[in-house]
Design an enzyme around this catalytic site. Sequence first.
Site, PDB file in Angstrom:
ATOM      1  N   HIS A 160       0.835  -1.208   0.000  1.00 23.89           N
ATOM      2  CA  HIS A 160       0.000   0.000   0.000  1.00 23.89           C
ATOM      3  C   HIS A 160       0.869   1.257   0.000  1.00 23.89           C
ATOM      4  O   HIS A 160       2.032   1.208   0.411  1.00 23.89           O
ATOM      5  CB  HIS A 160      -0.869   0.041   1.272  1.00 23.89           C
ATOM      6  CG  HIS A 160      -1.982  -0.957   1.305  1.00 23.89           C
ATOM      7  ND1 HIS A 160      -2.143  -1.859   2.328  1.00 23.89           N
ATOM      8  CD2 HIS A 160      -3.019  -1.173   0.449  1.00 23.89           C
ATOM      9  CE1 HIS A 160      -3.224  -2.602   2.105  1.00 23.89           C
ATOM     10  NE2 HIS A 160      -3.770  -2.211   0.974  1.00 23.89           N
ATOM     11  N   CYS A 247      -2.732   0.069  10.001  1.00 20.45           N
ATOM     12  CA  CYS A 247      -3.872  -0.697   9.477  1.00 20.45           C
ATOM     13  C   CYS A 247      -4.731  -1.322  10.552  1.00 20.45           C
ATOM     14  O   CYS A 247      -5.831  -1.777  10.256  1.00 20.45           O
ATOM     15  CB  CYS A 247      -3.402  -1.734   8.460  1.00 20.45           C
ATOM     16  SG  CYS A 247      -2.418  -3.032   9.129  1.00 20.45           S
TER      17      CYS A 247
HETATM   18  C1  CIR Z   1      -3.877  -7.891   3.135  1.00 10.96           C
HETATM   19  O1  CIR Z   1      -3.066  -8.354   2.345  1.00 10.96           O
HETATM   20  O2  CIR Z   1      -4.885  -7.284   2.762  1.00 10.96           O
HETATM   21  C2  CIR Z   1      -3.632  -8.092   4.607  1.00 10.96           C
HETATM   22  N1  CIR Z   1      -3.034  -9.358   4.821  1.00 10.96           N
HETATM   23  C3  CIR Z   1      -2.760  -6.991   5.167  1.00 10.96           C
HETATM   24  C4  CIR Z   1      -3.407  -5.651   5.072  1.00 10.96           C
HETATM   25  C5  CIR Z   1      -2.582  -4.573   5.683  1.00 10.96           C
HETATM   26  N2  CIR Z   1      -3.217  -3.330   5.522  1.00 10.96           N
HETATM   27  C6  CIR Z   1      -2.608  -2.151   5.564  1.00 10.96           C
HETATM   28  O3  CIR Z   1      -1.405  -2.099   5.713  1.00 10.96           O
HETATM   29  N3  CIR Z   1      -3.333  -1.073   5.392  1.00 10.96           N
END
Ligand code: CIR
Length: 254
Positions: A160, A247
């Site tokens: 991201h 997150c």
């Molecule tokens: C994903 O791949 O969507 C989750 N395993 C990790 C999301 C992490 N989100 C973020 O850093 N905003």
Amino acid sequence: MTIAIVRGVSPSLAACELTHLARQPIDAARAALEHEDYQRCLATLGAELVRLPADPELPDSVFVEDAAVVLDELAIITRPGAASRRAETAAIADALRLYRDLAFIEEPATVDGGDVLVVGRRVYVGLSSRTSAAGVAQVRQVLEPLGYRVTIMAVDGCLHLKSAVTQVAPDTVLINRTWVDSDAFRGMRLVEVDPTEPHAANALRIRDSVVYPAAFEHTQDRLCRLGIRVVPVDISELSKAEGGVTCCSLIVPV
Ligand code: CIR
């Protein structure tokens, strides 16, 4: 007052989405302990926690940041790029409805909240494997009439935009320039991650402090030397699911 919306760690966390990391065993119980510490840390910094229950059907639902973008005027409920994550947004919309009017990203566009960095009236939106050009266009359509300036950012090498850059102080961003072009932040103070810690650009700013992964000691030193108050948290298990500190919460000033 500051609300922090969090959601319990799903017992199925080990089945999470992974993009840039190799899958390794993940201990969901250990991740839940880290998540409790994280919540304590937010509470210590003055946030009032709104805790949503864990959902065994939604492995990544602890990563609430991706389901919404919260601004002063409204919140945008996203349409996450990973199909497995789309059902996460309903509970987040219900929680946010109490504090904000809602706008929605409509299909086929996709946006992950982790791709949206708000710095004052500037909004940087990462074009990533999760956020589509149509998604960026919808964010622009919602926010420009409110006076925000929306800048599209190419994201290369990480999940991201906020894996590559976050705000750590007024007019100061922490950045990994190998993953995102720093030109868009011209005029701001740039703090670069230590070269041995590429994942160290994700920091969560609450009031005048920065919640920060304890693992990134060298970059933490850089922040401390600039007088930035850093509150370290251990998120090593959550990191195996490609999660960071931003997150795991949605910060809602009220
Ligand atoms: C994903 O791949 O969507 C989750 N395993 C990790 C999301 C992490 N989100 C973020 O850093 N905003």
